[in-house]
Design a protein around this motif. Structure first.
Motif, PDB file in Angstrom:
ATOM      1  N   SER A 149      -4.392  15.165  10.338  1.00 45.19           N
ATOM      2  CA  SER A 149      -4.214  16.307  11.221  1.00 45.19           C
ATOM      3  C   SER A 149      -5.062  17.489  10.782  1.00 45.19           C
ATOM      4  O   SER A 149      -5.716  18.154  11.589  1.00 45.19           O
ATOM      5  N   ALA A 150      -5.090  17.764   9.468  1.00 47.90           N
ATOM      6  CA  ALA A 150      -5.823  18.923   8.963  1.00 47.90           C
ATOM      7  C   ALA A 150      -7.328  18.764   9.112  1.00 47.90           C
ATOM      8  O   ALA A 150      -8.036  19.728   9.445  1.00 47.90           O
ATOM      9  N   TYR A 151      -7.837  17.547   8.866  1.00 47.25           N
ATOM     10  CA  TYR A 151      -9.283  17.364   8.801  1.00 47.25           C
ATOM     11  C   TYR A 151      -9.886  16.684  10.028  1.00 47.25           C
ATOM     12  O   TYR A 151     -11.090  16.447  10.071  1.00 47.25           O
ATOM     13  N   GLY A 152      -9.061  16.367  11.017  1.00 42.93           N
ATOM     14  CA  GLY A 152      -9.591  15.941  12.301  1.00 42.93           C
ATOM     15  C   GLY A 152     -10.198  14.558  12.332  1.00 42.93           C
ATOM     16  O   GLY A 152     -11.356  14.380  12.720  1.00 42.93           O
ATOM     17  N   TYR A 153      -9.442  13.546  11.927  1.00 38.44           N
ATOM     18  CA  TYR A 153      -9.950  12.180  12.007  1.00 38.44           C
ATOM     19  C   TYR A 153      -8.824  11.237  12.397  1.00 38.44           C
ATOM     20  O   TYR A 153      -7.646  11.559  12.292  1.00 38.44           O
ATOM     21  N   HIS A 154      -9.206  10.060  12.866  1.00 42.45           N
ATOM     22  CA  HIS A 154      -8.250   9.003  13.170  1.00 42.45           C
ATOM     23  C   HIS A 154      -8.472   7.862  12.197  1.00 42.45           C
ATOM     24  O   HIS A 154      -9.572   7.293  12.142  1.00 42.45           O
ATOM     25  N   PRO A 155      -7.464   7.501  11.392  1.00 42.36           N
ATOM     26  CA  PRO A 155      -7.675   6.542  10.302  1.00 42.36           C
ATOM     27  C   PRO A 155      -7.799   5.086  10.731  1.00 42.36           C
ATOM     28  O   PRO A 155      -8.113   4.247   9.896  1.00 42.36           O
ATOM     29  N   LEU A 156      -7.570   4.772  12.004  1.00 44.20           N
ATOM     30  CA  LEU A 156      -7.581   3.374  12.422  1.00 44.20           C
ATOM     31  C   LEU A 156      -8.867   2.949  13.110  1.00 44.20           C
ATOM     32  O   LEU A 156      -8.908   1.912  13.752  1.00 44.20           O
ATOM     33  N   VAL A 157      -9.921   3.751  12.987  1.00 46.62           N
ATOM     34  CA  VAL A 157     -11.224   3.279  13.432  1.00 46.62           C
ATOM     35  C   VAL A 157     -11.541   1.984  12.690  1.00 46.62           C
ATOM     36  O   VAL A 157     -11.302   1.882  11.485  1.00 46.62           O
ATOM     37  N   ASN A 158     -12.032   1.001  13.390  1.00 49.93           N
ATOM     38  CA  ASN A 158     -12.248  -0.316  12.781  1.00 49.93           C
ATOM     39  C   ASN A 158     -13.482  -0.305  11.881  1.00 49.93           C
ATOM     40  O   ASN A 158     -14.616  -0.342  12.346  1.00 49.93           O
ATOM     41  N   ARG A 159     -13.241  -0.252  10.571  1.00 52.94           N
ATOM     42  CA  ARG A 159     -14.316  -0.322   9.591  1.00 52.94           C
ATOM     43  C   ARG A 159     -14.088  -1.501   8.653  1.00 52.94           C
ATOM     44  O   ARG A 159     -14.359  -1.437   7.457  1.00 52.94           O
ATOM     45  N   SER A 160     -13.608  -2.603   9.196  1.00 49.71           N
ATOM     46  CA  SER A 160     -13.241  -3.756   8.380  1.00 49.71           C
ATOM     47  C   SER A 160     -14.448  -4.432   7.731  1.00 49.71           C
ATOM     48  O   SER A 160     -14.282  -5.251   6.830  1.00 49.71           O
ATOM     49  N   ARG A 161     -15.652  -4.092   8.164  1.00 50.02           N
ATOM     50  CA  ARG A 161     -16.849  -4.661   7.534  1.00 50.02           C
ATOM     51  C   ARG A 161     -17.498  -3.680   6.562  1.00 50.02           C
ATOM     52  O   ARG A 161     -18.577  -3.981   6.033  1.00 50.02           O
ATOM     53  N   LEU A 162     -16.889  -2.546   6.341  1.00 51.29           N
ATOM     54  CA  LEU A 162     -17.470  -1.534   5.467  1.00 51.29           C
ATOM     55  C   LEU A 162     -16.682  -1.465   4.169  1.00 51.29           C
ATOM     56  O   LEU A 162     -15.458  -1.430   4.172  1.00 51.29           O
ATOM     57  N   THR A 163     -17.393  -1.437   3.049  1.00 54.54           N
ATOM     58  CA  THR A 163     -16.769  -1.434   1.729  1.00 54.54           C
ATOM     59  C   THR A 163     -16.922  -0.072   1.061  1.00 54.54           C
ATOM     60  O   THR A 163     -18.024   0.475   0.999  1.00 54.54           O
ATOM     61  N   VAL A 164     -15.806   0.447   0.562  1.00 54.10           N
ATOM     62  CA  VAL A 164     -15.804   1.656  -0.250  1.00 54.10           C
ATOM     63  C   VAL A 164     -15.486   1.245  -1.678  1.00 54.10           C
ATOM     64  O   VAL A 164     -14.460   0.604  -1.933  1.00 54.10           O
ATOM     65  N   ALA A 165     -16.356   1.601  -2.603  1.00 50.87           N
ATOM     66  CA  ALA A 165     -16.133   1.268  -4.010  1.00 50.87           C
ATOM     67  C   ALA A 165     -15.583   2.474  -4.754  1.00 50.87           C
ATOM     68  O   ALA A 165     -15.997   3.614  -4.519  1.00 50.87           O
ATOM     69  N   VAL A 166     -14.650   2.217  -5.650  1.00 50.31           N
ATOM     70  CA  VAL A 166     -14.153   3.200  -6.605  1.00 50.31           C
ATOM     71  C   VAL A 166     -14.642   2.776  -7.979  1.00 50.31           C
ATOM     72  O   VAL A 166     -14.397   1.640  -8.403  1.00 50.31           O
ATOM     73  N   VAL A 167     -15.354   3.662  -8.654  1.00 49.68           N
ATOM     74  CA  VAL A 167     -15.867   3.379  -9.995  1.00 49.68           C
ATOM     75  C   VAL A 167     -15.083   4.202 -11.003  1.00 49.68           C
ATOM     76  O   VAL A 167     -14.918   5.410 -10.842  1.00 49.68           O
ATOM     77  N   MET A 168     -14.575   3.532 -12.039  1.00 47.62           N
ATOM     78  CA  MET A 168     -13.812   4.207 -13.090  1.00 47.62           C
ATOM     79  C   MET A 168     -13.863   3.332 -14.334  1.00 47.62           C
ATOM     80  O   MET A 168     -14.257   2.164 -14.265  1.00 47.62           O
ATOM     81  N   TRP A 169     -13.482   3.891 -15.451  1.00 47.30           N
ATOM     82  CA  TRP A 169     -13.503   3.107 -16.688  1.00 47.30           C
ATOM     83  C   TRP A 169     -12.109   2.571 -17.027  1.00 47.30           C
ATOM     84  O   TRP A 169     -11.097   3.094 -16.595  1.00 47.30           O
ATOM     85  N   HIS A 170     -12.063   1.518 -17.833  1.00 46.52           N
ATOM     86  CA  HIS A 170     -10.847   0.832 -18.276  1.00 46.52           C
ATOM     87  C   HIS A 170     -10.121   0.167 -17.101  1.00 46.52           C
ATOM     88  O   HIS A 170     -10.544   0.274 -15.950  1.00 46.52           O
ATOM     89  N   ASP A 171      -9.062  -0.526 -17.404  1.00 47.60           N
ATOM     90  CA  ASP A 171      -8.377  -1.335 -16.395  1.00 47.60           C
ATOM     91  C   ASP A 171      -7.000  -0.778 -16.077  1.00 47.60           C
ATOM     92  O   ASP A 171      -6.292  -0.295 -16.971  1.00 47.60           O
ATOM     93  N   ASN A 172      -6.648  -0.832 -14.818  1.00 45.42           N
ATOM     94  CA  ASN A 172      -5.274  -0.597 -14.374  1.00 45.42           C
ATOM     95  C   ASN A 172      -4.729  -1.937 -13.889  1.00 45.42           C
ATOM     96  O   ASN A 172      -5.041  -2.371 -12.780  1.00 45.42           O
ATOM     97  N   PRO A 173      -3.929  -2.633 -14.697  1.00 48.55           N
ATOM     98  CA  PRO A 173      -3.447  -3.957 -14.294  1.00 48.55           C
ATOM     99  C   PRO A 173      -2.496  -3.914 -13.110  1.00 48.55           C
ATOM    100  O   PRO A 173      -2.224  -4.948 -12.505  1.00 48.55           O
ATOM    101  N   ARG A 174      -1.966  -2.732 -12.775  1.00 54.23           N
ATOM    102  CA  ARG A 174      -1.043  -2.615 -11.651  1.00 54.23           C
ATOM    103  C   ARG A 174      -1.686  -1.942 -10.435  1.00 54.23           C
ATOM    104  O   ARG A 174      -0.976  -1.509  -9.507  1.00 54.23           O
ATOM    105  N   ALA A 175      -3.001  -1.839 -10.427  1.00 54.28           N
ATOM    106  CA  ALA A 175      -3.674  -1.113  -9.352  1.00 54.28           C
ATOM    107  C   ALA A 175      -3.317  -1.674  -7.975  1.00 54.28           C
ATOM    108  O   ALA A 175      -2.981  -0.924  -7.052  1.00 54.28           O
ATOM    109  N   LEU A 176      -3.390  -2.996  -7.811  1.00 51.39           N
ATOM    110  CA  LEU A 176      -3.093  -3.614  -6.524  1.00 51.39           C
ATOM    111  C   LEU A 176      -1.609  -3.474  -6.189  1.00 51.39           C
ATOM    112  O   LEU A 176      -1.253  -3.179  -5.042  1.00 51.39           O
ATOM    113  N   HIS A 177      -0.749  -3.678  -7.172  1.00 47.24           N
ATOM    114  CA  HIS A 177       0.690  -3.552  -6.930  1.00 47.24           C
ATOM    115  C   HIS A 177       1.032  -2.146  -6.432  1.00 47.24           C
ATOM    116  O   HIS A 177       1.751  -1.979  -5.439  1.00 47.24           O
ATOM    117  N   ASP A 178       0.515  -1.129  -7.112  1.00 48.59           N
ATOM    118  CA  ASP A 178       0.835   0.240  -6.713  1.00 48.59           C
ATOM    119  C   ASP A 178       0.228   0.579  -5.357  1.00 48.59           C
ATOM    120  O   ASP A 178       0.827   1.315  -4.566  1.00 48.59           O
TER     121      ASP A 178
END
Length: 518
Positions: free
Chosen positions: A104-133
């Motif tokens: 609402s604040a930033y004026g976008y609709h989150p359900l635009v179909n971007r199922s072929r687009l990949t966003v990468a997050v780069v960080m160090w070390h491992d979070n073994p619960r990343a997917l669970h959370d």
């Protein structure tokens, strides 16, 4: 609250989506299942909190810092505690903003179909619960469960194993980044690339891996005080045709806020990689919304207060959006030629902040972090604003062949000023947006033995952009390098988005379409 109820505040998107000529159709319910029961929103009995960094200071000067801050509930009598709104029907489980609030604040609709687009997050070390959370976060908001297609985790070389050592603090940053991107772009694929170490060399390897594995957008919520780095590291953060975003830091202009902590000193430098011209540097704001999710104000985030009144009294770093002029790298033409750049005073060098988004933990966003925290937590810092920007670039379709994503922002901002909210209040230097006369008086009052009214002459490094590096001077004019002004400025760049069209790929036909519908 039902899924429909959570979405009732999503903005009308007709003209916004039409302005993006390449946008795919909205896919109602593609990830959100209306029948998924929603957990009851717990009411938090604690109404006071303090802000704490999610990562400890780096152990060596050559290590990167993460820029995540969390709101920690405390007793009302705790020194420095502030009052905040508890959880309720229009807030997240910990009392912060929700994905619907951001849309609402930033004026976008989150359900635009971007199922072929990949966003990468780069960080160090491992979070073994990343997917669970992430799955817990998804279920709470009815987004649907992640799959092997929607989420992938690899080491810095792109392999599923061995993963680096697990780390709870870095793990909290990972959860924040992933959930911030997912909150904005529901259909994007997420790629988590975990570097072995918090060093420029290790993260450069991870950055290259993210691009090699097909990420069109890469989010980097880390940095270090700018210093000469190898050509290999520079090239890793310069991938034309891909969108690379980076946090500008949480310690104010040139990292001056570190001087508030006992025996601390300012970095006296901008933060890399945000200071590198190939990236989009993202600063942090204090965003205030009304009950309907509409923006009532957006200002520069600086928890230290005007003239460092709060930070000095508490003798600790309270956080502020980073930024400042690079000392090493030139500005790209689109930044150098934007109105207001010359006034900032970077003299041909890059200003590290291109735009700004929510980052103040006092008005932060709720994520689920069971590994590094105790569950739902309100977070902030430029570690929040960067992945939010990454998600918005993804919704807009990535770069679509534009060599540098920051050029899109400046071109769209110039052609259609209504696509951005002009942040004109506050500052990220020692003076915190107040007049230099008032600031100089505060220096005299706070540091009577120093015999100066210049914050930069206190022996703790560079603290404010308006004053010369040393010596006593009459109150100088405020500099827009660390003070918000009308138009382009150092703390917020071009400002904050009001429409996803601000991130749209540039091109003659797209500009004409946007102009017809703006």
């Amino acid at each position: 609250m039902s899924t429909a109820g959570r979405r009732r505040r999503l903005p009308a998107i007709g003209s916004v989506l039409l302005a993006l000529a390449a946008c795919a159709a909205v896919v109602p319910g593609s990830l959100a299942h209306a029948g998924v029961p929603q957990p009851a929103v717990a009411r938090d009995s604690a109404h006071y909190a303090v802000d704490r960094p999610m990562c400890a200071p780096p152990r060596t000067a050559a290590a990167m810092r993460c820029f995540a801050v969390k709101r920690v509930p405390v007793a009302a009598t705790t020194p420095g505690a502030y009052r905040y709104r508890s959880a309720g029907p229009d807030r997240g489980p910990a009392g912060g903003y929700t994905p619907a609030d951001l849309a609402s604040a930033y004026g976008y609709h989150p359900l635009v179909n971007r199922s072929r687009l990949t966003v990468a997050v780069v960080m160090w070390h491992d979070n073994p619960r990343a997917l669970h959370d992430l799955d817990v976060f998804d279920r709470h908001y009815g987004f649907g469960q992640e799959t092997a297609r929607s989420f992938r985790k690899v080491n810095q070389y792109g392999q599923p194993g061995p993963l680096p050592q697990a780390d709870r603090q870095a793990g909290s940053e990972i959860s924040l980044d992933l959930q911030a991107v997912r909150a904005v772009c529901r259909t994007c694929r997420l790629l988590l690339v975990e570097a072995a170490h918090p060093t420029a060399a290790s993260l450069a390897t991870a950055e290259n891996t993210a691009v090699r594995l097909g990420a069109q957008v890469v989010s980097n919520s880390f940095g270090e005080p700018e210093r000469p780095v190898s050509r290999r590291v520079r090239q890793a953060f310069d991938h034309p045709g891909r969108v690379l975003v980076a946090s500008v830091g949480d310690d104010g202009w040139y990292g001056w806020d570190r001087a508030n902590s006992r025996h601390g000193r300012s970095d006296s430098r901008a933060s890399f990689p945000a200071s590198y011209p190939g990236l989009v540097g993202v600063g942090a704001t204090t965003l205030r919304l009304d009950a309907a999710g509409s923006r009532t104000s957006e200002t520069v985030w600086n928890g230290n207060g005007p003239a460092d009144a709060t930070g000095h009294r508490r003798r600790r770093s309270l956080g502020a959006t980073g930024g400042g002029c690079s000392r090493l790298y030139p500005a790209k033409p689109w930044q150098r030629n934007t109105p207001g750049y010359r006034r900032v005073g970077c003299a041909g060098k890059r200003l590290s902040t291109d735009l700004a988004l929510l980052g103040d933990p006092q008005t932060g966003f709720d994520v689920f972090d069971r590994y590094g925290s105790s569950g739902w937590v309100t977070v902030g810092g430029s570690s929040l604003s960067a992945p939010l920007a990454a998600g918005m670039f993804a919704l807009a379709g990535g770069s679509r062949g534009v060599p540098y994503a920051s050029a899109q922002l400046y071109a769209n901002s110039a052609a259609h000023p209504g696509l951005r909210f002009d942040v004109t209040s506050g500052g990220n230097g020692y003076c915190g947006g107040t007049s230099t006369a008032r600031c100089a008086h505060a220096v005299r009052r706070h540091q009577p033995r120093a015999g100066t009214d210049n914050p930069n002459a206190l022996g703790r490094g560079l603290l404010d952009c308006s004053f010369p590096p040393s010596g006593d001077v009459a109150a100088p004019p405020r500099s827009s390098e660390c003070n918000a002004v009308k138009g382009f400025d150092g703390p917020s760049g071009i400002g904050a988005p009001t429409s996803i069209a601000l991130f749209a790929p540039t091109g003659p036909h797209r500009h004409r379409a946007a102009a017809r519908r703006s």
